[in-house]
Motif scaffolding. Structure first.
Motif, mmCIF file in Angstrom:
data_model
loop_
_atom_site.group_PDB
_atom_site.id
_atom_site.type_symbol
_atom_site.label_atom_id
_atom_site.label_comp_id
_atom_site.label_asym_id
_atom_site.label_seq_id
_atom_site.Cartn_x
_atom_site.Cartn_y
_atom_site.Cartn_z
ATOM 1 N N ILE A 171 8.703 -1.561 0.760
ATOM 2 C CA ILE A 171 8.407 -2.016 2.125
ATOM 3 C C ILE A 171 9.685 -2.454 2.815
ATOM 4 O O ILE A 171 9.956 -2.072 3.962
ATOM 5 C CB ILE A 171 7.371 -3.156 2.100
ATOM 6 N N THR A 227 7.958 2.855 3.351
ATOM 7 C CA THR A 227 6.536 2.949 3.667
ATOM 8 C C THR A 227 6.288 3.299 5.125
ATOM 9 O O THR A 227 5.165 3.588 5.501
ATOM 10 C CB THR A 227 5.830 1.621 3.350
ATOM 11 N N GLU A 245 6.508 1.263 7.638
ATOM 12 C CA GLU A 245 5.999 0.114 8.386
ATOM 13 C C GLU A 245 7.074 -0.598 9.180
ATOM 14 O O GLU A 245 6.788 -1.216 10.194
ATOM 15 C CB GLU A 245 5.390 -0.911 7.429
ATOM 16 N N LYS A 246 8.295 -0.572 8.704
ATOM 17 C CA LYS A 246 9.342 -1.374 9.317
ATOM 18 C C LYS A 246 10.693 -0.734 9.065
ATOM 19 O O LYS A 246 10.794 0.254 8.349
ATOM 20 C CB LYS A 246 9.317 -2.804 8.774
ATOM 21 N N PRO A 249 0.706 0.203 1.120
ATOM 22 C CA PRO A 249 0.235 0.724 2.403
ATOM 23 C C PRO A 249 0.183 2.242 2.413
ATOM 24 O O PRO A 249 0.892 2.911 1.667
ATOM 25 C CB PRO A 249 1.283 0.210 3.392
ATOM 26 N N ARG A 291 0.873 5.680 4.464
ATOM 27 C CA ARG A 291 1.755 6.144 5.547
ATOM 28 C C ARG A 291 0.889 6.767 6.627
ATOM 29 O O ARG A 291 0.147 7.705 6.377
ATOM 30 C CB ARG A 291 2.739 7.183 5.040
#
Length: 100
Positions: free
Chosen positions: A17, A22, A24-25, A57, A59
């Protein structure tokens, strides 16, 4: 749609992460008072692989990796433009001083 990230440990999931794998960020670590998996490990029961995979998470957006943000090009262009304007004004001012 891309598959799911499958790390084996909570530390590997936290690294995935934080590194942006992932989607997300961005690639930057998050400051955390109690990082992912800390509570379970402190209780003597680290999460098993199934629990870590369930927490991973999915994708939903493709990961786009760039070496530098596009906004850098805007700032460089503005800096060059201001430099050219400054040079033009300087040359004009020097020409005005000699014409009087």
């Amino acid at each position: 749609m891309a598959g799911k990230i499958s790390p084996q440990t909570s530390d590997a999931l936290r690294h995935a992460i934080d590194s942006g794998e992932t989607g997300e960020k961005t690639d930057w670590p998050d400051p955390a008072a109690a990082p992912l998996g800390t509570d379970a490990e402190a209780a003597g029961q680290p999460p098993d692989v199934a629990a870590v995979e369930a927490a991973a998470p999915r994708r939903t957006v493709p990961i786009r990796r760039t070496h530098f943000p596009a906004s850098v090009l805007i700032y460089v262009g503005l800096a060059i433009g201001l430099l050219l304007i400054g040079l033009a004004v300087g040359i004009w001012a020097m020409g005005q001083g000699g014409a009087s």
